[in-house]
Motif scaffolding. Structure first.
Motif, short mmCIF file in Angstrom:
data_model
loop_
_atom_site.label_atom_id
_atom_site.label_comp_id
_atom_site.label_asym_id
_atom_site.label_seq_id
_atom_site.Cartn_x
_atom_site.Cartn_y
_atom_site.Cartn_z
N LEU A 172 10.63 57.13 24.14
CA LEU A 172 11.55 57.89 24.98
C LEU A 172 10.91 58.26 26.31
O LEU A 172 11.54 58.15 27.38
N ASN A 192 20.13 56.44 20.96
CA ASN A 192 20.49 55.47 22.01
C ASN A 192 21.96 55.52 22.41
O ASN A 192 22.44 54.61 23.09
N TYR A 236 8.49 57.35 18.45
CA TYR A 236 9.78 57.42 19.13
C TYR A 236 9.66 58.27 20.40
O TYR A 236 10.27 57.95 21.43
N PHE A 262 17.34 64.45 24.97
CA PHE A 262 17.05 63.26 24.17
C PHE A 262 16.47 63.70 22.84
O PHE A 262 15.45 64.38 22.79
N LEU A 312 13.16 66.41 26.35
CA LEU A 312 12.92 66.04 24.95
C LEU A 312 13.35 67.16 24.02
O LEU A 312 13.09 68.34 24.28
N HIS A 361 12.90 56.15 29.13
CA HIS A 361 13.89 56.99 29.82
C HIS A 361 13.25 57.92 30.85
O HIS A 361 13.94 58.77 31.42
N CYS A 385 21.45 62.24 24.61
CA CYS A 385 21.21 60.86 24.18
C CYS A 385 20.71 60.96 22.75
O CYS A 385 19.61 61.46 22.50
#
Length: 494
Positions: free
Chosen positions: A223, A24, A219, A208, A183, A227, A21
């Motif tokens: 996330l 987005n 951010y 991500f 992440l 998510h 991802c």
């Protein structure tokens, strides 16, 4: 090479899962495989067989990640080039690494003087993700780190090194499955990025990333909540930025929260643990030279944790790594005595790229457990306790000599932060205009009355360790790796 075969199998077996991802936008493993195949075709047609190292512009997009895997499947190493770095620095890296070709996902070539190959919007080719046969000695990447002479040092890592790391990573039992959401917060010139994309890809998980134009810590916060991320590796500096929002953060989906790259403060870790109530928290340690990380300590909830000056222990060596602590003559020190941490094992780099002088400075051979073993001097001052857990005391080069006394800057920071009620502070050694060394303290805060701080420090530290100058800054600057930029803080005193 089973690592690349495992990677191929994972991609093929998870075609319907999301691989990435990015900003987005989701990309499935099948889409990822197609882009890898397209870039492999480009490499085969445009990069000569005898080119070992290929430059890679580090954009945050699917083509950049696909380029890494395409190069690996072709048996080539990638050398990351951050387009935001000064041209002079990137040029030094290109020259040192003998780069002829550069893969670039930008809309326009960043380096027109080289064989720059644009990787966006390529025509689809037949899927081809079967890796070329390689050996353990084949290079996977070269990362260039800061050099004391101003010239970046190249750290080559082989597939043998990388395979050893992955084996050790799985042995930690921080399980990743195809259902996990992981992440990847690191810029691709920082080696912690490698495990952040490679470990999830090997298990079919989703990755991500953080767009470059976003504020990193906010951010990450979004996330994690939006998510429901389950796995993260971060540098501790991020926690200092997230700390004002800890009361708002509740991420019960997080299963594993790992930290690496800097000393991990125990007090912040304790607070963070409440934000991720179901997660295992681990402090992992390792330099680029020993392939990402090689030591591990699991934080214990509701129990006492080992720490020195408020910094969590880095624990014990992982599988495939052996550690010793030595004096200036490379003799092992007694348990409980301080010395320089040294590492050996299959993860250790073959040596700095074209830099024999540096290799002689930091690598040495020593009889260990009955056989001759090659070690790397980390520059980290440590001591081991009776259980074998290693306590991080500070950098050898973060030591300062003040009036002939050796000073650990981390000790000053520990007492300053305690007196400031958890406000972050960094101690700096600097040379004044009469060429004496002084201690400066930078506080991450608006200007405040420092009289109580100095009074408190005078109760706990000898006079020569009391900061002579104090500066204030709204937010500590971070370098591209997300670590506190001590060089910029030092400039406040010059």
């Amino acid at each position: 090479m089973s690592l690349l075969t495992d990677l191929q199998n994972s991609i093929q077996n998870n075609f319907d899962n999301n691989a990435f991802c990015i900003n987005n936008t989701f990309y499935s493993y099948k889409e990822f495989a197609q882009i890898i195949s397209n870039i492999r075709s480009l490499i085969k047609n445009s990069v000569s067989d005898n080119e070992i190292n290929v430059g890679l512009i580090t954009n945050d997009d699917i083509e950049t990640y696909a380029s890494i895997i395409a190069l690996w499947f072709e048996g080539k190493a990638y050398v990351p080039l951050n387009p935001e770095f000064p041209i002079e620095r990137n040029s030094m890296v290109i020259e040192q690494a003998d780069i002829v070709s550069i893969l670039d996902s930008s809309s326009k070539k960043q380096f027109s003087d080289y064989n720059s190959l644009l990787t966006k919007n390529l025509d689809n080719t037949e899927l081809g993700i079967t890796p070329t046969k390689i050996s353990n000695e084949t290079l996977a990447y070269i990362f260039f780190t800061s050099g004391t002479t101003g010239t970046p040092k190249g750290v080559p890592i082989t597939f043998g090194n990388l395979s050893g790391f992955i084996e050790a990573q799985w042995a930690l039992d921080y399980t990743i499955t195809e259902h996990d959401r992981c992440l990847q917060m690191f810029e691709l010139t920082f080696d912690l990025s490698v495990v952040s994309y490679l470990a999830p890809l090997l298990k079919g998980a989703s990755i991500f990333t953080i767009p470059k134009d976003e504020i990193k810590y906010s951010y990450i916060f979004e996330l994690m909540e939006d998510h429901e991320l389950t796995y993260s590796l971060m540098v501790p500096s991020i926690l200092h930025y997230l700390r004002p929002y800890f009361d708002e953060i509740n991420c019960p989906s997080m299963k594993y929260s790992l930290f690496c790259g800097e000393a991990l403060p125990l007090d912040v870790t304790e607070e963070w643990s409440k934000c991720i109530p179901n997660a295992t928290i681990a402090n992992v340690y390792g330099p680029t030279e020993c392939t990402i990380y090689c030591m591990d300590y699991t934080y214990k909830r509701e129990e006492e944790n080992k720490a020195h000056n408020g910094v969590l222990t880095i624990g014990k060596d992982m599988k495939n790594t052996s550690t010793i602590i030595v004096d200036d003559n490379n003799n092992e020190v007694e348990t409980g005595k301080e010395g320089e941490l040294c590492l050996s094992g299959v993860q250790l780099t073959p040596g700095y790229w074209k830099n024999e002088q540096k290799n002689k400075e930091v690598f040495f051979n020593k009889i260990h457990n009955g056989k001759e073993t090659r070690f790397y001097r980390t520059g980290d001052l440590c001591r081991a306790d009776e259980d074998g857990d290693v306590l991080y005391l500070g950098r050898v080069d973060f030591q300062a000599k003040i009036q002939g006394f050796r000073v650990e800057l981390s000790e000053i920071e520990f007492h300053a932060k305690a007196a400031l009620n958890k406000v972050n502070a960094v101690a700096i050694a600097f040379t004044n205009n009469i060429h004496n060394t002084e201690i400066g303290l930078v506080i991450e805060s608006e200007t405040l009355d420092t009289k109580p701080l100095i009074e408190d420090l005078n109760l706990k530290l000898p006079k020569y360790m009391i900061p002579t100058q104090i500066k204030f800054i709204g937010n500590f600057p971070l370098n591209t790796n997300g670590k506190t930029d001590r060089n910029k803080l030092t400039e406040l005193f010059i």
